[in-house]
Design a protein around this motif. Sequence first.
Motif, PDB file in Angstrom:
ATOM      1  N   ALA A  61      11.063  14.707 -23.137  1.00 50.66           N
ATOM      2  CA  ALA A  61      10.795  14.401 -21.735  1.00 50.66           C
ATOM      3  C   ALA A  61      12.096  14.285 -20.947  1.00 50.66           C
ATOM      4  CB  ALA A  61      10.000  13.107 -21.629  1.00 50.66           C
ATOM      5  N   ARG A  62      12.092  14.862 -19.761  1.00 48.62           N
ATOM      6  CA  ARG A  62      13.277  14.818 -18.916  1.00 48.62           C
ATOM      7  C   ARG A  62      13.322  13.574 -18.045  1.00 48.62           C
ATOM      8  NH1 ARG A  62      13.823  21.101 -16.739  1.00 48.62           N
ATOM      9  NH2 ARG A  62      14.006  22.071 -18.810  1.00 48.62           N
ATOM     10  N   GLN A  63      12.173  12.950 -17.851  1.00 39.44           N
ATOM     11  CA  GLN A  63      12.139  11.756 -17.021  1.00 39.44           C
ATOM     12  C   GLN A  63      10.983  10.847 -17.432  1.00 39.44           C
ATOM     13  OE1 GLN A  63      11.496  13.113 -13.012  1.00 39.44           O
ATOM     14  NE2 GLN A  63       9.427  13.845 -13.420  1.00 39.44           N
ATOM     15  N   THR A  64      11.075   9.593 -17.021  1.00 41.22           N
ATOM     16  CA  THR A  64      10.012   8.633 -17.270  1.00 41.22           C
ATOM     17  C   THR A  64       9.192   8.497 -15.997  1.00 41.22           C
ATOM     18  OG1 THR A  64      11.370   7.399 -18.845  1.00 41.22           O
ATOM     19  CG2 THR A  64       9.482   6.251 -17.888  1.00 41.22           C
ATOM     20  N   PRO A  65       7.887   8.716 -16.056  1.00 39.66           N
ATOM     21  CA  PRO A  65       7.073   8.611 -14.844  1.00 39.66           C
ATOM     22  C   PRO A  65       7.108   7.202 -14.282  1.00 39.66           C
ATOM     23  CG  PRO A  65       5.689   8.792 -16.792  1.00 39.66           C
ATOM     24  CD  PRO A  65       7.088   9.064 -17.243  1.00 39.66           C
ATOM     25  N   PRO A  66       7.207   7.059 -12.963  1.00 38.31           N
ATOM     26  CA  PRO A  66       7.301   5.726 -12.353  1.00 38.31           C
ATOM     27  C   PRO A  66       6.155   4.777 -12.721  1.00 38.31           C
ATOM     28  CG  PRO A  66       7.851   7.427 -10.757  1.00 38.31           C
ATOM     29  CD  PRO A  66       7.332   8.140 -11.972  1.00 38.31           C
ATOM     30  N   ILE A  67       4.957   5.302 -12.974  1.00 40.83           N
ATOM     31  CA  ILE A  67       3.827   4.435 -13.290  1.00 40.83           C
ATOM     32  C   ILE A  67       4.025   3.683 -14.604  1.00 40.83           C
ATOM     33  CG2 ILE A  67       2.488   6.185 -14.542  1.00 40.83           C
ATOM     34  CD1 ILE A  67      -0.042   5.026 -13.265  1.00 40.83           C
ATOM     35  N   THR A  68       4.948   4.156 -15.437  1.00 35.44           N
ATOM     36  CA  THR A  68       5.186   3.529 -16.740  1.00 35.44           C
ATOM     37  C   THR A  68       5.523   2.054 -16.598  1.00 35.44           C
ATOM     38  OG1 THR A  68       5.996   5.631 -17.620  1.00 35.44           O
ATOM     39  CG2 THR A  68       6.522   3.653 -18.876  1.00 35.44           C
ATOM     40  N   ASN A  69       6.398   1.717 -15.654  1.00 39.61           N
ATOM     41  CA  ASN A  69       6.817   0.324 -15.501  1.00 39.61           C
ATOM     42  C   ASN A  69       5.654  -0.570 -15.101  1.00 39.61           C
ATOM     43  OD1 ASN A  69       9.496   0.797 -16.184  1.00 39.61           O
ATOM     44  ND2 ASN A  69      10.088   1.279 -14.083  1.00 39.61           N
ATOM     45  N   ALA A  70       4.783  -0.074 -14.232  1.00 35.24           N
ATOM     46  CA  ALA A  70       3.630  -0.869 -13.809  1.00 35.24           C
ATOM     47  C   ALA A  70       2.670  -1.088 -14.971  1.00 35.24           C
ATOM     48  CB  ALA A  70       2.917  -0.181 -12.645  1.00 35.24           C
ATOM     49  N   VAL A  71       2.420  -0.035 -15.739  1.00 33.01           N
ATOM     50  CA  VAL A  71       1.525  -0.154 -16.895  1.00 33.01           C
ATOM     51  C   VAL A  71       2.115  -1.123 -17.916  1.00 33.01           C
ATOM     52  CG1 VAL A  71       0.441   1.095 -18.801  1.00 33.01           C
ATOM     53  CG2 VAL A  71       0.573   2.161 -16.552  1.00 33.01           C
ATOM     54  N   GLU A  94      -1.190   0.940  -9.092  1.00 28.42           N
ATOM     55  CA  GLU A  94      -0.233   2.059  -9.120  1.00 28.42           C
ATOM     56  C   GLU A  94      -0.968   3.310  -9.572  1.00 28.42           C
ATOM     57  OE1 GLU A  94       1.987   3.790  -7.870  1.00 28.42           O
ATOM     58  OE2 GLU A  94       3.737   2.516  -8.338  1.00 28.42           O
ATOM     59  N   THR A  95      -0.415   4.444  -9.241  1.00 31.14           N
ATOM     60  CA  THR A  95      -1.006   5.724  -9.615  1.00 31.14           C
ATOM     61  C   THR A  95       0.091   6.729  -9.915  1.00 31.14           C
ATOM     62  OG1 THR A  95      -2.402   7.545  -8.800  1.00 31.14           O
ATOM     63  CG2 THR A  95      -1.183   6.291  -7.150  1.00 31.14           C
ATOM     64  N   ALA A  96      -0.162   7.602 -10.865  1.00 33.24           N
ATOM     65  CA  ALA A  96       0.850   8.591 -11.243  1.00 33.24           C
ATOM     66  C   ALA A  96       1.134   9.550 -10.099  1.00 33.24           C
ATOM     67  CB  ALA A  96       0.384   9.360 -12.483  1.00 33.24           C
ATOM     68  N   LYS A  97       0.079   9.929  -9.388  1.00 34.92           N
ATOM     69  CA  LYS A  97       0.217  10.828  -8.234  1.00 34.92           C
ATOM     70  C   LYS A  97      -0.325  10.122  -6.997  1.00 34.92           C
ATOM     71  CE  LYS A  97      -0.468  15.090 -10.935  1.00 34.92           C
ATOM     72  NZ  LYS A  97      -1.355  16.281 -11.106  1.00 34.92           N
ATOM     73  N   HIS A  98       0.499  10.013  -5.980  1.00 32.54           N
ATOM     74  CA  HIS A  98       0.058   9.410  -4.728  1.00 32.54           C
ATOM     75  C   HIS A  98      -0.614  10.478  -3.869  1.00 32.54           C
ATOM     76  CE1 HIS A  98       2.924   5.674  -4.803  1.00 32.54           C
ATOM     77  NE2 HIS A  98       2.301   5.879  -5.960  1.00 32.54           N
ATOM     78  N   ILE A  99      -1.833  10.184  -3.423  1.00 30.04           N
ATOM     79  CA  ILE A  99      -2.567  11.127  -2.582  1.00 30.04           C
ATOM     80  C   ILE A  99      -2.773  10.486  -1.218  1.00 30.04           C
ATOM     81  CG2 ILE A  99      -4.689  12.462  -2.321  1.00 30.04           C
ATOM     82  CD1 ILE A  99      -5.007  12.392  -5.346  1.00 30.04           C
ATOM     83  N   HIS A 100      -2.146  11.062  -0.187  1.00 29.73           N
ATOM     84  CA  HIS A 100      -2.192  10.519   1.159  1.00 29.73           C
ATOM     85  C   HIS A 100      -3.330  11.138   1.964  1.00 29.73           C
ATOM     86  CE1 HIS A 100       1.799   8.496   0.873  1.00 29.73           C
ATOM     87  NE2 HIS A 100       2.030   9.449  -0.011  1.00 29.73           N
ATOM     88  N   PRO A 101      -3.771  10.450   3.001  1.00 31.02           N
ATOM     89  CA  PRO A 101      -4.859  10.990   3.829  1.00 31.02           C
ATOM     90  C   PRO A 101      -4.580  12.391   4.353  1.00 31.02           C
ATOM     91  CG  PRO A 101      -4.430   8.703   4.396  1.00 31.02           C
ATOM     92  CD  PRO A 101      -3.344   9.122   3.450  1.00 31.02           C
ATOM     93  N   ALA A 102      -3.322  12.691   4.640  1.00 32.63           N
ATOM     94  CA  ALA A 102      -2.982  14.022   5.149  1.00 32.63           C
ATOM     95  C   ALA A 102      -3.149  15.099   4.085  1.00 32.63           C
ATOM     96  CB  ALA A 102      -1.543  14.031   5.674  1.00 32.63           C
TER      97      ALA A 102
END
Length: 217
Positions: free
Chosen positions: A81-91, A152-160
């Motif tokens: 893995a090249r990066q740690t997903p931000p949701i990891t810390n919340a989980v 928290e969510t892995a992918k943020h989905i905005h109204p737009a």
Amino acid sequence: MPMVYNFVESLCLEVSLCPSVPNSAAVLRHPVRRVQRVEGGGSAVIISLAGGAELLLSWGAQNCGAAVISARDKKSLLAAARQTPPITNAVKSHLTGAQLVSVAQLHRDRILEFTFRKTIGAGFSTERRLVLEIMERFSNLVMTDENGLIIETAKHIHPADNSFRTVLPGVPYHMPPLFGGTALEEWLAAPREDTLMKVAGVGRPLLKILAAYPAGL
């Protein structure tokens, strides 16, 4: 369907029905497993449970799903893995020390809900849910509290980006649009070959196989 139930036997969970969730498939209960460690890499988090089970939850477009993997596979995945997903810390913050108490497939859809309970002292406990939406490039991992509010969510989905629903911290969680069609129970009550392809929540490849063998229905 991507990897959904190939972790059941590894977790040794009992299968039962969930009458409280309309149109749900099996709910898996007991024995509970305590979360010992949470790690993440790429588009996945790995939850290490007591007893040695490594629960992989992936929202990657090409490898979405849930599975129990070996410690060796976990090590390889994290190393690549090249990066740690931000949701990891919340989980990690909310689930370390909690117990996995149930898993349900919602509405026979490609959605798994993992329920965790954590004692916080004096007989009080908190409940957290991880919802894994297994939908190829639209896959997502969402963590909510006991009231269904997104933490928290892995992918943020905005109204737009999506007019149907918003998936952001602090917003109530709503499932993706449900499958249209006839409920399986309704079809089984009056099975007809010409209406088989309209059954909701069953993949078309499987429906085509069943349609080719009507005698086995």
